[in-house]
Design a protein around this motif. Structure first.
Motif, mmCIF file in Angstrom:
data_model
loop_
_atom_site.group_PDB
_atom_site.id
_atom_site.type_symbol
_atom_site.label_atom_id
_atom_site.label_comp_id
_atom_site.label_asym_id
_atom_site.label_seq_id
_atom_site.Cartn_x
_atom_site.Cartn_y
_atom_site.Cartn_z
ATOM 1 N N GLU A 1 -8.818 2.743 -2.288
ATOM 2 C CA GLU A 1 -8.877 3.502 -1.052
ATOM 3 C C GLU A 1 -10.093 3.105 -0.223
ATOM 4 O O GLU A 1 -11.054 2.527 -0.712
ATOM 5 C CB GLU A 1 -8.914 5.012 -1.339
ATOM 6 N N ASN B 1 -11.727 7.804 2.672
ATOM 7 C CA ASN B 1 -10.742 8.535 1.870
ATOM 8 C C ASN B 1 -11.242 8.806 0.460
ATOM 9 O O ASN B 1 -10.928 9.847 -0.132
ATOM 10 C CB ASN B 1 -9.428 7.752 1.807
ATOM 11 N N ARG C 1 -0.320 3.870 -2.663
ATOM 12 C CA ARG C 1 -1.638 4.419 -2.329
ATOM 13 C C ARG C 1 -1.542 5.405 -1.178
ATOM 14 O O ARG C 1 -2.065 6.530 -1.250
ATOM 15 C CB ARG C 1 -2.587 3.279 -1.952
ATOM 16 N N ASP C 2 -0.874 5.016 -0.098
ATOM 17 C CA ASP C 2 -0.791 5.873 1.078
ATOM 18 C C ASP C 2 -0.005 7.148 0.795
ATOM 19 O O ASP C 2 -0.371 8.236 1.254
ATOM 20 C CB ASP C 2 -0.146 5.105 2.239
ATOM 21 N N ALA D 1 -0.790 6.558 9.750
ATOM 22 C CA ALA D 1 -0.889 7.379 8.535
ATOM 23 C C ALA D 1 -0.394 8.801 8.754
ATOM 24 O O ALA D 1 -0.038 9.490 7.804
ATOM 25 C CB ALA D 1 -2.336 7.405 8.037
ATOM 26 N N THR E 1 0.812 -1.232 0.000
ATOM 27 C CA THR E 1 0.000 0.000 0.000
ATOM 28 C C THR E 1 0.841 1.275 0.000
ATOM 29 O O THR E 1 0.293 2.360 0.172
ATOM 30 C CB THR E 1 -0.932 0.027 1.220
#
Length: 379
Positions: free
Chosen positions: A334, A338, A105-106, A270, A102
């Motif tokens: 996501e 988000n 994406r993050d 995050a 991920t």
């Protein structure tokens, strides 16, 4: 000749940035988690201080290049320098040991929220308060937002609907990579060619009764500018790159320190990614805010929207290709929360830049949206 473009401060910044990076490598055994509290604080403060010093050097070179080349070329140099280094580092992490399904994406999600809401929000708020309102080139800004709507939907929305556990299958990845790269390449081709004027500042002197008699100052072709000022452009470009690389390297080196410190405070994982993304794009953030203070709304758009278009347009194909070659799963879909924030952010961006003049009220709305995103991180 070259010495006229390089100051002693430039040399000191480069030496400081790379010296700090070497020091972090040497002290790596001492900085491996868990780190003693006092040492953790001192290391983080020192790294952030070095990054700030280097960031102002990057801003100085970027503004000099923007003045010499004009937009969109000047903004594009800074944008691509930072984005390409970020893409290389994300790719290097994926090629290293461990699972990083991920990371793309993050990283891109954090960059999207920072650029579209925090940086643009601050820029429009400060610029709007100073100038009451700032005109921008709506054709160019619309092109950026059109690209973002498509790229973000393909990157983060579609995998959850047609993919496997939030990841594209290999037969799906191949056309997605080709489509994304083709669209981004076509955008750059038009931006640097036939539609370059769509990404220049609006000359407000041409509005009103004087429009019939007053003409804008002619712009020299970019080829002529490069031929005339080749030494200066190349020197400043090299200085910009060698100053920005330590910023990105140090920001990733401090990731472990931030994870360690925030973990002790009970902060969400995050949040570390959000802080790192903010530091990586610090030079661009400072440049955009200074441009807004000068009333250059289109330069704000070129820096911010251009950075995100490049980030999504280059990162997603790169990680998908690496995933195919190494057999790793790349999760892009996501979460519903988000996705909602991305949709709200894009809708807000379209409505903000549909106006002839962007104002402080627009900036406040973007900052409020970023605050909601941070609230979601802690939920």
């Amino acid at each position: 000749m070259i010495r006229s473009f390089i100051t002693r401060a430039d040399v000191l910044r480069v030496a400081l940035g790379w010296g700090a990076f070497v020091a972090v490598l040497v002290l790596h055994p001492l900085l491996a988690p868990p780190v003693a509290g006092p040492l953790l604080v001192v290391a983080l403060v020192a790294i952030v201080a070095v990054i700030l010093v280097c960031a102002f050097g990057v801003v100085q070179q970027a503004e000099a290049l923007a003045h010499r080349l004009g937009d969109p070329y000047g903004s594009l140099v800074l944008t691509l320098s930072i984005v390409l280094i970020e893409v290389i580092l994300i790719s290097a992490v994926m090629l290293g040991p461990g699972e990083h399904a991920t990371i793309a994406r993050d990283s891109v999600m954090a960059v999207s929220m920072i650029i579209l809401n925090l940086i643009i929000g601050l820029a429009l708020l400060l610029g709007g308060l100073r100038h009451r309102g700032m005109a921008h080139n709506r054709t160019g800004t619309s092109a950026y937002l059109s690209m973002l709507v498509v790229l973000v939907a393909v990157a983060f929305g579609l995998p959850g609907l047609i993919g496997d556990d939030g990841a594209y299958t290999i037969p799906q990845e191949i056309p997605i990579i080709a489509l994304t790269l083709a669209l981004y390449a076509f955008f750059l081709f038009r931006q640097m060619g036939a539609q370059a004027e769509d990404f220049t500042e609006v000359d407000e002197r041409l509005r009103g009764p004087a429009a019939a008699t007053e003409t804008a100052a002619p712009r020299l072709p970019i080829g002529q500018v490069l031929a005339t000022h080749r030494t200066e452009v190349l020197t400043r470009l090299v200085l910009l790159v060698v100053t920005v690389v330590p910023i990105v390297l140090l920001s990733h080196d401090m990731a472990a320190l931030l994870d360690d410190g925030l973990g002790r405070l009970g902060a969400p994982v995050a949040l570390a990614g959000l802080l790192i993304a903010g530091i990586v794009f610090l030079p661009e953030s400072i440049t955009a805010i200074r441009a807004a203070r000068n009333g250059e709304a289109q330069r704000v758009s070129n820096l911010c929207h251009g950075a995100l278009v490049s980030t999504v347009g280059l990162t997603i194909p790169a990680v998908l290709l690496i995933g195919m070659l190494t057999g790793q799963q790349v999760v892009l879909a996501e979460s519903p929360a988000n996705l909602l924030m991305l949709a709200v952010t894009l809708l807000l961006s379209v409505t903000t830049f549909a106006a002839k003049r962007v104002t402080a009220m627009h900036g406040a709305a973007h900052l409020a949206t970023f605050a909601v995103y941070v609230l979601i991180l802690f939920s």
